[in-house]
Design a protein around this motif. Sequence first.
Motif, PDB file in Angstrom:
ATOM      1  N   LEU A  71      12.390   4.804  -5.472  1.00  0.00           N
ATOM      2  CA  LEU A  71      11.937   5.448  -4.243  1.00  0.00           C
ATOM      3  C   LEU A  71      10.760   4.741  -3.572  1.00  0.00           C
ATOM      4  CD1 LEU A  71      12.694   7.918  -2.556  1.00  0.00           C
ATOM      5  CD2 LEU A  71      10.996   9.204  -3.843  1.00  0.00           C
ATOM      6  N   PRO A  72       9.711   4.315  -4.299  1.00  0.00           N
ATOM      7  CA  PRO A  72       8.611   3.611  -3.620  1.00  0.00           C
ATOM      8  C   PRO A  72       9.039   2.322  -2.935  1.00  0.00           C
ATOM      9  CG  PRO A  72       7.916   4.324  -5.792  1.00  0.00           C
ATOM     10  CD  PRO A  72       9.383   4.594  -5.704  1.00  0.00           C
ATOM     11  N   TRP A  73       9.945   1.583  -3.550  1.00  0.00           N
ATOM     12  CA  TRP A  73      10.379   0.322  -2.952  1.00  0.00           C
ATOM     13  C   TRP A  73      11.245   0.570  -1.724  1.00  0.00           C
ATOM     14  CZ3 TRP A  73       6.989  -2.561  -4.658  1.00  0.00           C
ATOM     15  CH2 TRP A  73       6.588  -2.544  -5.975  1.00  0.00           C
ATOM     16  N   ILE A  74      12.038   1.616  -1.759  1.00  0.00           N
ATOM     17  CA  ILE A  74      12.873   1.946  -0.596  1.00  0.00           C
ATOM     18  C   ILE A  74      11.999   2.386   0.573  1.00  0.00           C
ATOM     19  CG2 ILE A  74      14.605   3.568   0.272  1.00  0.00           C
ATOM     20  CD1 ILE A  74      15.831   3.475  -2.576  1.00  0.00           C
ATOM     21  N   VAL A  75      11.008   3.228   0.309  1.00  0.00           N
ATOM     22  CA  VAL A  75      10.110   3.696   1.369  1.00  0.00           C
ATOM     23  C   VAL A  75       9.294   2.526   1.918  1.00  0.00           C
ATOM     24  CG1 VAL A  75       8.094   5.130   1.836  1.00  0.00           C
ATOM     25  CG2 VAL A  75       9.989   6.061   0.527  1.00  0.00           C
ATOM     26  N   GLY A  76       8.715   1.730   1.044  1.00  0.00           N
ATOM     27  CA  GLY A  76       7.907   0.596   1.486  1.00  0.00           C
ATOM     28  C   GLY A  76       8.718  -0.422   2.273  1.00  0.00           C
ATOM     29  N   GLY A  77       9.917  -0.719   1.809  1.00  0.00           N
ATOM     30  CA  GLY A  77      10.767  -1.682   2.507  1.00  0.00           C
ATOM     31  C   GLY A  77      11.216  -1.196   3.864  1.00  0.00           C
ATOM     32  N   HIS A 129      13.400  14.933 -18.510  1.00  0.00           N
ATOM     33  CA  HIS A 129      13.690  15.182 -19.922  1.00  0.00           C
ATOM     34  C   HIS A 129      13.956  13.884 -20.677  1.00  0.00           C
ATOM     35  CE1 HIS A 129      13.702  19.411 -19.033  1.00  0.00           C
ATOM     36  NE2 HIS A 129      14.600  19.215 -18.084  1.00  0.00           N
ATOM     37  N   SER A 130      14.396  12.868 -19.963  1.00  0.00           N
ATOM     38  CA  SER A 130      14.643  11.582 -20.611  1.00  0.00           C
ATOM     39  C   SER A 130      14.406  10.474 -19.589  1.00  0.00           C
ATOM     40  CB  SER A 130      16.074  11.508 -21.144  1.00  0.00           C
ATOM     41  OG  SER A 130      16.993  11.458 -20.075  1.00  0.00           O
ATOM     42  N   VAL A 131      14.457   9.246 -20.080  1.00  0.00           N
ATOM     43  CA  VAL A 131      14.254   8.102 -19.203  1.00  0.00           C
ATOM     44  C   VAL A 131      15.381   8.017 -18.176  1.00  0.00           C
ATOM     45  CG1 VAL A 131      14.043   5.590 -19.164  1.00  0.00           C
ATOM     46  CG2 VAL A 131      13.002   6.897 -21.004  1.00  0.00           C
ATOM     47  N   GLU A 132      16.538   8.497 -18.520  1.00  0.00           N
ATOM     48  CA  GLU A 132      17.679   8.467 -17.604  1.00  0.00           C
ATOM     49  C   GLU A 132      17.419   9.307 -16.356  1.00  0.00           C
ATOM     50  OE1 GLU A 132      20.520   6.675 -17.853  1.00  0.00           O
ATOM     51  OE2 GLU A 132      19.530   5.722 -19.546  1.00  0.00           O
ATOM     52  N   ASP A 133      16.551  10.310 -16.459  1.00  0.00           N
ATOM     53  CA  ASP A 133      16.239  11.139 -15.294  1.00  0.00           C
ATOM     54  C   ASP A 133      15.385  10.402 -14.266  1.00  0.00           C
ATOM     55  OD1 ASP A 133      17.618  13.204 -16.475  1.00  0.00           O
ATOM     56  OD2 ASP A 133      15.821  14.170 -17.289  1.00  0.00           O
ATOM     57  N   LEU A 134      14.771   9.288 -14.657  1.00  0.00           N
ATOM     58  CA  LEU A 134      13.926   8.522 -13.748  1.00  0.00           C
ATOM     59  C   LEU A 134      14.720   7.550 -12.872  1.00  0.00           C
ATOM     60  CD1 LEU A 134      10.943   7.641 -16.066  1.00  0.00           C
ATOM     61  CD2 LEU A 134      10.967   9.274 -14.198  1.00  0.00           C
ATOM     62  N   GLY A 158       0.817  -1.208   0.000  1.00  0.00           N
ATOM     63  CA  GLY A 158       0.000   0.000   0.000  1.00  0.00           C
ATOM     64  C   GLY A 158       0.849   1.256   0.000  1.00  0.00           C
ATOM     65  N   LEU A 159       1.910   1.256   0.799  1.00  0.00           N
ATOM     66  CA  LEU A 159       2.798   2.421   0.820  1.00  0.00           C
ATOM     67  C   LEU A 159       3.551   2.573  -0.500  1.00  0.00           C
ATOM     68  CD1 LEU A 159       4.210   2.259   4.427  1.00  0.00           C
ATOM     69  CD2 LEU A 159       2.726   4.004   3.464  1.00  0.00           C
ATOM     70  N   ALA A 160       3.988   1.452  -1.080  1.00  0.00           N
ATOM     71  CA  ALA A 160       4.678   1.533  -2.375  1.00  0.00           C
ATOM     72  C   ALA A 160       3.732   2.101  -3.437  1.00  0.00           C
ATOM     73  CB  ALA A 160       5.182   0.153  -2.789  1.00  0.00           C
ATOM     74  N   PHE A 161       2.480   1.654  -3.446  1.00  0.00           N
ATOM     75  CA  PHE A 161       1.513   2.183  -4.394  1.00  0.00           C
ATOM     76  C   PHE A 161       1.289   3.681  -4.160  1.00  0.00           C
ATOM     77  CE2 PHE A 161      -2.906   3.203  -5.513  1.00  0.00           C
ATOM     78  CZ  PHE A 161      -2.850   2.948  -6.866  1.00  0.00           C
ATOM     79  N   LEU A 162       1.190   4.086  -2.905  1.00  0.00           N
ATOM     80  CA  LEU A 162       0.998   5.496  -2.583  1.00  0.00           C
ATOM     81  C   LEU A 162       2.178   6.345  -3.061  1.00  0.00           C
ATOM     82  CD1 LEU A 162      -0.774   7.585  -1.093  1.00  0.00           C
ATOM     83  CD2 LEU A 162       0.623   7.115   0.927  1.00  0.00           C
ATOM     84  N   VAL A 163       3.382   5.846  -2.873  1.00  0.00           N
ATOM     85  CA  VAL A 163       4.561   6.601  -3.328  1.00  0.00           C
ATOM     86  C   VAL A 163       4.620   6.627  -4.848  1.00  0.00           C
ATOM     87  CG1 VAL A 163       7.079   6.754  -3.224  1.00  0.00           C
ATOM     88  CG2 VAL A 163       5.792   6.164  -1.179  1.00  0.00           C
TER      89      VAL A 163
END
Length: 83
Positions: free
Chosen positions: A65-71, A54-59, A33-38
Amino acid sequence: MSYDYGPPRFEDQAQPPQRTGKHPVNIGHLVMGLAFLVFVVVWALIETDTVAIHSVEDLRWLLPLPWIVGGSIGLLAALLRKS
């Protein structure tokens, strides 16, 4: 001597446990749930141009981040449950 073999009195019956409304937290549900929220927050940041992509590299820094927060919240919940 007199023995009472009648039905048990109301006062002698065991009372059902009182429901408190609390139940144990399912850590897997909490993490997902937290990963989905992030993920939704990251999407909203990108859509509102708060974060310029500007590009995929910026992601690269934003998508884990969601997986780090959820974990980390899951680890914290597991540690708090044991104590």
